[in-house]
Scaffold this motif. Structure first.
Motif, PDB file in Angstrom:
ATOM      1  N   VAL A  39      -2.776  -0.577   0.062  1.00 39.53           N
ATOM      2  CA  VAL A  39      -2.196  -1.791   0.194  1.00 39.53           C
ATOM      3  C   VAL A  39      -3.218  -3.001  -0.324  1.00 39.53           C
ATOM      4  N   GLU A  40      -4.511  -2.601   0.124  1.00 40.99           N
ATOM      5  CA  GLU A  40      -5.699  -3.615  -0.488  1.00 40.99           C
ATOM      6  C   GLU A  40      -6.004  -3.753  -1.843  1.00 40.99           C
ATOM      7  N   ASN A  42      -3.461  -3.215  -3.972  1.00 41.05           N
ATOM      8  CA  ASN A  42      -2.198  -3.556  -4.554  1.00 41.05           C
ATOM      9  C   ASN A  42      -1.503  -2.609  -5.328  1.00 41.05           C
ATOM     10  N   VAL A  44       1.306  -0.352  -5.573  1.00 40.96           N
ATOM     11  CA  VAL A  44       2.545  -0.183  -4.798  1.00 40.96           C
ATOM     12  C   VAL A  44       3.092   1.168  -4.544  1.00 40.96           C
ATOM     13  N   LEU A  86       3.844  -5.840  -0.232  1.00 38.29           N
ATOM     14  CA  LEU A  86       3.396  -5.883  -1.740  1.00 38.29           C
ATOM     15  C   LEU A  86       4.579  -6.193  -2.797  1.00 38.29           C
TER      16      LEU A  86
END
Length: 88
Positions: A39-40, A42, A44, A86
């Protein structure tokens, strides 16, 4: 150390269970951290795939009694919320 045969067996069984539980809990936590890391970054698609496995591990931990059902639900909800943010 226990002297009675059944107590000796209980100690052995408890130690085996503890080791199994620790490894299962560590594996669950590793998958959660993997989702957070993706998630950090990005990422997806990878985050969605990692979320599936993390949810599976959390559900298994709840089923085995390693974590409370509400704790598992809370963790799944937070991870899902992060991954969904995201996409948006």
């Amino acid at each position: 150390m226990a002297n009675i045969k059944s107590a000796i067996k209980r100690v052995r069984i408890n130690n085996e269970s503890r080791e199994k539980n620790q490894s299962m809990r560590a594996e669950m936590r590793s998958h959660i951290k993997k989702v957070d890391a993706l998630v950090e970054k990005n990422d997806v698609e990878s985050a969605k795939d990692a979320l599936k496995t993390a949810v599976r591990k959390i559900d298994k931990a709840v089923q085995k009694g390693l974590i409370h059902e509400n704790n598992g639900s809370r963790q799944k909800a937070r991870l899902t919320k992060k991954v969904n943010s995201l996409s948006a």
